[in-house]
Design a protein around this motif. Structure first.
Motif, PDB file in Angstrom:
ATOM      1  N   LYS A 132     -77.196  22.162  70.622  1.00  0.00           N
ATOM      2  CA  LYS A 132     -76.780  20.855  71.109  1.00  0.00           C
ATOM      3  C   LYS A 132     -77.458  19.760  70.292  1.00  0.00           C
ATOM      4  CE  LYS A 132     -76.073  22.318  75.890  1.00  0.00           C
ATOM      5  NZ  LYS A 132     -76.506  22.110  77.293  1.00  0.00           N
ATOM      6  N   SER A 181     -68.307  11.241  67.567  1.00  0.00           N
ATOM      7  CA  SER A 181     -67.394  11.891  68.514  1.00  0.00           C
ATOM      8  C   SER A 181     -66.789  13.152  67.929  1.00  0.00           C
ATOM      9  CB  SER A 181     -66.276  10.915  68.906  1.00  0.00           C
ATOM     10  OG  SER A 181     -65.509  10.553  67.766  1.00  0.00           O
ATOM     11  N   ASP A 182     -67.262  13.548  66.751  1.00  0.00           N
ATOM     12  CA  ASP A 182     -66.802  14.759  66.077  1.00  0.00           C
ATOM     13  C   ASP A 182     -67.232  15.970  66.897  1.00  0.00           C
ATOM     14  OD1 ASP A 182     -66.316  16.889  64.350  1.00  0.00           O
ATOM     15  OD2 ASP A 182     -67.048  15.829  62.582  1.00  0.00           O
ATOM     16  N   ASN A 183     -66.254  16.754  67.361  1.00  0.00           N
ATOM     17  CA  ASN A 183     -66.560  17.920  68.200  1.00  0.00           C
ATOM     18  C   ASN A 183     -66.962  19.146  67.401  1.00  0.00           C
ATOM     19  OD1 ASN A 183     -65.932  16.539  70.628  1.00  0.00           O
ATOM     20  ND2 ASN A 183     -63.753  16.864  70.261  1.00  0.00           N
ATOM     21  N   ASP A 203     -65.106  21.142  65.726  1.00  0.00           N
ATOM     22  CA  ASP A 203     -64.084  22.197  65.682  1.00  0.00           C
ATOM     23  C   ASP A 203     -62.760  21.676  65.133  1.00  0.00           C
ATOM     24  OD1 ASP A 203     -63.291  20.523  67.710  1.00  0.00           O
ATOM     25  OD2 ASP A 203     -63.215  22.067  69.279  1.00  0.00           O
ATOM     26  N   THR A 228     -61.673  18.615  65.816  1.00  0.00           N
ATOM     27  CA  THR A 228     -61.164  17.597  66.735  1.00  0.00           C
ATOM     28  C   THR A 228     -62.236  16.539  66.979  1.00  0.00           C
ATOM     29  OG1 THR A 228     -61.908  18.649  68.792  1.00  0.00           O
ATOM     30  CG2 THR A 228     -59.761  19.333  67.896  1.00  0.00           C
ATOM     31  N   PHE A 229     -61.824  15.406  67.551  1.00  0.00           N
ATOM     32  CA  PHE A 229     -62.762  14.397  68.013  1.00  0.00           C
ATOM     33  C   PHE A 229     -62.316  13.905  69.376  1.00  0.00           C
ATOM     34  CE2 PHE A 229     -59.495  11.776  66.079  1.00  0.00           C
ATOM     35  CZ  PHE A 229     -59.414  10.673  66.910  1.00  0.00           C
ATOM     36  N   THR A 230     -63.226  13.250  70.071  1.00  0.00           N
ATOM     37  CA  THR A 230     -62.954  12.752  71.411  1.00  0.00           C
ATOM     38  C   THR A 230     -62.957  11.223  71.410  1.00  0.00           C
ATOM     39  OG1 THR A 230     -64.010  14.684  72.412  1.00  0.00           O
ATOM     40  CG2 THR A 230     -63.729  12.751  73.808  1.00  0.00           C
ATOM     41  N   ASN A 290     -63.511   7.050  69.718  1.00  0.00           N
ATOM     42  CA  ASN A 290     -63.998   7.743  68.523  1.00  0.00           C
ATOM     43  C   ASN A 290     -65.334   7.173  68.040  1.00  0.00           C
ATOM     44  OD1 ASN A 290     -62.718   5.348  67.428  1.00  0.00           O
ATOM     45  ND2 ASN A 290     -62.793   6.338  65.421  1.00  0.00           N
ATOM     46  N   ILE A 300     -58.599  13.852  73.361  1.00  0.00           N
ATOM     47  CA  ILE A 300     -59.025  14.705  72.258  1.00  0.00           C
ATOM     48  C   ILE A 300     -57.901  14.759  71.229  1.00  0.00           C
ATOM     49  CG2 ILE A 300     -59.724  17.026  71.568  1.00  0.00           C
ATOM     50  CD1 ILE A 300     -60.969  17.380  74.314  1.00  0.00           C
ATOM     51  N   LYS A 303     -71.278  15.378  60.457  1.00  0.00           N
ATOM     52  CA  LYS A 303     -71.619  14.498  61.571  1.00  0.00           C
ATOM     53  C   LYS A 303     -72.585  13.401  61.140  1.00  0.00           C
ATOM     54  CE  LYS A 303     -70.884  18.369  64.686  1.00  0.00           C
ATOM     55  NZ  LYS A 303     -70.488  19.292  63.609  1.00  0.00           N
TER      56      LYS A 303
END
Length: 854
Positions: free
Chosen positions: A27, A34-36, A38, A40-42, A45, A345, A355
């Motif tokens: 973690k 907001s880069d997940n 994988d 994707t981002f949430t 942003n 997402i 990141k």
């Protein structure tokens, strides 16, 4: 031999147990991204207060500007290569003005005013930023040919142009215009060189109100927020002006389209780009929609719409959504262009750059790169002179700072904050140092030496906003000190005394640890809460006072709450505090100690080598590891061996003034060694050591990707015996060749120097001349220096360069300096600069020239 075997076996058993418990992706300790991780981002942003955004793409790089109002330096330049991971690379200006309001003096302030709604453009290989100031009453245009390093040239237009946008009509007359206004959108033509408004140029009204595509009102009711926040584009035969609108209550993004520019009311028609009550992170955002922004395309031809959304206490946060073009040429944002739906997402726009974060921890070493934001600093006085201290660009001062009242050089590794005058309360105190907060949760902690406070001084850490709160130390009239919590949740104004103290506890030591935690959203829809903690050992924390709550108030601050370090006097100035570090976390640990995401240890073997052990780093898109270790100054580092367990990365180090920095840089960096040995540090005693003595090694941090993984370094503070040096020469062990993938060494590893760093050697400049240009200007010229990337020009009327010093950084071999005083003698110093392979700077020697302006 048996003892060594047992130790290795023990390590192996421990490693297996630890690795079985550690997740593949640790973690993040802190990251505003907001880069997940994988693909994707949430949304949002960028979960920080970055309002009034504008954006350009130059090649593969995106640059974004926003509003910072009263902050100094102001108007940040944010950079990304994927529209999600952003970093601050520059600012447009240092000080917008030198007035009581800009300096937070004599009861005046610049809160909620200052710099607003910047526009950024790239035209003919030059970058331009324009914005209006509600404090100085004028719009500005800044320009540079190096957006990441500056410096910037400034033009004042002498008149206000609300929410102005730069636009070159390259499809028409080729002229540059400023489009501006609220509800009534107007335009003004600029000089070809953007030196001001063109005399006799075109100007007028483009359109008014909210005329729909059919010529009828787009919104049925009146009132609310009219058209403003203009962004202007040309595409495929049409001119587009994007504005924010709110009739009657939901903030809505609309677009105005015309075949001609500038046109009149009858030439423009309007459609809704996006109207949504986008809900995210459990916050309904007070019914506000996603609006005010523009559009951007990617290298691969995809289009996105970028805007902001009100998130109450944290401020206005950027949101990114898909943009499609209809068959008849209208832009439509949202999922499948429905103009109503924003995805929580989304897929990353291309490949993640790794990141990055806009909010950072800081150990307050003076090792950031110094940048001169403006080509010529026009402010007179020592309070504005460069003081030799270089803060990271994540920091901004609350109003213009007094540079004589803070330092990173007086005590190495500390921020020294003197009181700067006296103040009634925190919100009207100078030299408060701030960073944005980020959501949905974040925590900020400092270590502060309070031994040099004076009676009446108050220093601490808190959430800076109109509705504020803080934990701090108060020095009483008798010299005793108390840890206090102040709750300003009901504050309404900035010139009064602080709110009442909720709780006070005796301060029992000279070093105090303070922590402020923010809850901006959770599943129970609690938000904008602040809690405060203190400690005397950095691990055993106690909560103080109750929770405080903030709110986004348009008046007087108009800004999201910030984490802020402060020290102000209520009686007399002269006291100071030393801040050892500022640590950021995305976890709310309360009264528990933060322990980090993974484990690290330092040991010393019988040969006095220092061994660094780390838990493994699993496969991800990590770009590197950085460790900061403080060694006794009686030791010298002779070499560092990096483990073969490091894959896809190159190891290097720097060592200066007792501080060792270990770097591993690459792509998809991993670390997996059976014995967990990451690096071996070879040291020798300096010649000044006359007797064996025990000294401490202290580790500041060990981060992966600037903090995405944060190692627990509590076991990295150890003692080492500094021995009297022997007469035998120390054999330096060559650094292990960098490993780029399993079993393959880098081809040019033999060319890597002992510290894996290529230093640039620069000669002094030659042919330095200074000649008069006009009544108050001078042109400084010199010959090009081989290897130089830029030049530093310093000048002053003081021969010893102690006061009134001005500094300019340029890429060219000449510069024009302005606002010189006639009949005065000036002294100019010029040197060459270049960046080394490790990011540090090399400098040539200064060459000085005397010049008298007749």
């Amino acid at each position: 031999m048996i003892s060594k075997f047992k130790r290795i076996l023990s390590y192996t058993i421990v490693v297996v147990m630890i690795m079985a418990q550690i997740p593949q992706f640790a973690k993040a300790r802190f990251s505003s991204t907001s880069d997940n991780g994988d693909g994707t981002f949430t949304n949002p942003n960028v979960y920080l207060d970055v309002p009034d955004i504008d954006m350009i793409r130059v090649g593969e790089n995106y640059y974004m500007v926003s509003t910072t109002m009263h902050m100094s330096p102001g108007c940040p330049i944010l950079k990304s290569t994927d529209l999600v991971n952003w970093e601050t690379v520059n600012y447009v200006y240092d000080r917008l003005a030198d007035s009581d309001a800009a300096n937070l003096l004599n009861g005046q302030n610049m809160y909620g005013a200052g710099q607003w709604a910047a526009s950024i453009k790239y035209h003919n290989n030059k970058y331009y930023v324009a914005f209006n100031s509600n404090t100085t009453g004028t719009a500005y245009i800044f320009s540079t040919d190096d957006i990441e390093n500056g410096p910037w040239d400034r033009v004042m237009l002498g008149k206000s142009y609300h929410d102005c946008a730069l636009f070159w009509d390259d499809a028409g007359d080729g002229a540059c215009y400023l489009v501006y206004g609220n509800n009534t959108i107007q335009y003004i033509e600029l000089n070809d060189d953007l030196s001001g408004v063109k005399a006799g140029g075109r100007s007028g009204v483009m359109f008014e109100g909210n005329i729909g595509e059919d010529g009828k009102p787009l919104f049925s009711s009146t009132g609310g927020l009219g058209n403003e926040g203009s962004h202007v584009y040309y595409r495929n035969g049409y001119y587009y002006v994007f504005t924010i609108n709110a009739h009657p209550n939901v903030r809505t993004e609309v677009v105005h389209r015309s075949r001609v520019f500038p046109g009149t009311n009858s030439d423009w028609s309007t459609r809704i780009v996006l109207k949504t009550r986008f809900d995210n992170y459990g916050v309904n955002n007070l019914g506000n929609g996603v609006a005010q922004g523009g559009i951007i395309d990617t290298v691969s031809g995809e289009w996105y719409c970028y805007m902001f959304q009100d998130h109450d206490g944290i401020g206005r946060v950027p949101v990114l959504t898909e943009l499609t073009w209809t068959e008849d040429g209208w832009p439509a944002a949202g999922v499948d262009g429905d103009t109503k739906t924003v995805s929580n997402i989304m897929k990353m726009p291309g490949t993640s750059s790794g990141k990055k974060t806009l909010v950072k921890s800081d150990e307050f070493y003076n090792d950031a790169v110094h940048k001169q934001y403006e080509a010529v600093q026009e402010v007179e006085g020592a309070h504005a002179d460069y003081n030799g201290s270089n803060l990271d660009m994540c920091w901004e001062w609350n109003h213009n700072p007094d540079n004589t009242k803070w330092s990173l050089t007086e005590r190495e590794g500390y921020l020294r904050l003197y009181t700067a005058g006296t103040a009634k309360g925190w919100l009207n105190a100078r030299n408060t140092l701030t960073q944005r907060t980020f959501g949905p949760t974040s925590s900020y902690a400092v270590s502060m030496d309070v031994s040099n406070m004076k009676p009446g001084d108050i220093a601490g850490l808190g959430g800076l906003a109109n509705k504020y709160g803080y934990v701090g130390v108060r020095c009483n009239d008798d010299g005793s000190k108390e840890v206090i919590m102040v709750d300003g949740s009901n504050n309404n104004g900035v010139n009064g005394a602080d709110a009442d103290v909720v709780q006070a506890e005796q301060c029992t030591g000279d070093v105090v640890y303070l922590k402020t935690e923010f809850l901006f959203a959770d599943n129970d829809k609690q938000y904008d809460r602040m809690d405060f903690y203190y400690s005397f050992d950095g691990s055993s924390w106690k909560k103080i006072g109750g929770s405080a709550y903030t709110k986004y108030d348009i008046y007087p601050m108009f800004m999201g709450i910030r984490a802020a370090i402060f020290n102000y006097a209520t009686s007399e100035e002269g006291g100071y505090v030393d801040v050892d570090y500022f640590h950021v976390s995305d976890k709310l640990t309360g009264e528990d100690a933060y322990v980090g995401d993974a484990a690290a240890e330092l040991t010393v073997n019988s040969g006095n080598d220092i061994l660094l052990y780390l838990d493994h780093i699993g496969s991800s898109d990590f770009a590197g590891v950085k460790a900061s270790i403080n060694l006794p100054k009686e030791l010298n580092v002779t070499s560092v061996d990096f483990s073969g367990g490091i894959k896809n990365g190159q190891g290097s180090y720097t060592y200066e003034n007792g501080r060792l920095i270990l770097y591993v840089k690459g792509q998809d960096v991993t670390f997996d060694a059976a014995d967990r040995l990451f690096a071996t540090i070879h040291v020798k005693s300096s010649a000044e050591v006359k007797a064996d003595t025990v000294k401490q090694i202290r580790t500041d941090y060990i981060y992966v990707d600037d903090g995405y993984i944060d190692y627990n370094v509590s076991k990295c503070n150890i003692d080492i015996t500094v021995k009297v040096p022997s007469d035998e020469p120390v054999k330096e062990t060559p650094t292990t060749a960098p490993v780029l993938d399993s079993g393959r060494k880098e081809d040019n590893a033999s060319e890597v120097k002992k510290d894996n760093t290529t230093k640039v050697k620069l000669s002094s400049v030659k042919g330095l001349t200074v000649k008069k240009k006009g009544s108050k200007k001078a042109v400084v010229k010199w010959k090009k220096v081989k290897g130089a990337k830029k030049y530093e020009v310093v000048y002053s009327a003081d021969k010893k360069f102690r006061k009134g010093v001005r500094k300019v950084s340029v890429k060219k071999t000449s510069v024009t300096v302005k606002k010189l005083k006639s009949k005065k003698t000036y002294y100019f110093k010029v040197r060459a600069c270049a960046k080394n392979s490790d990011g540090s700077m090399s400098y040539g020697k200064y060459v000085t020239k005397k010049f008298k302006l007749k």
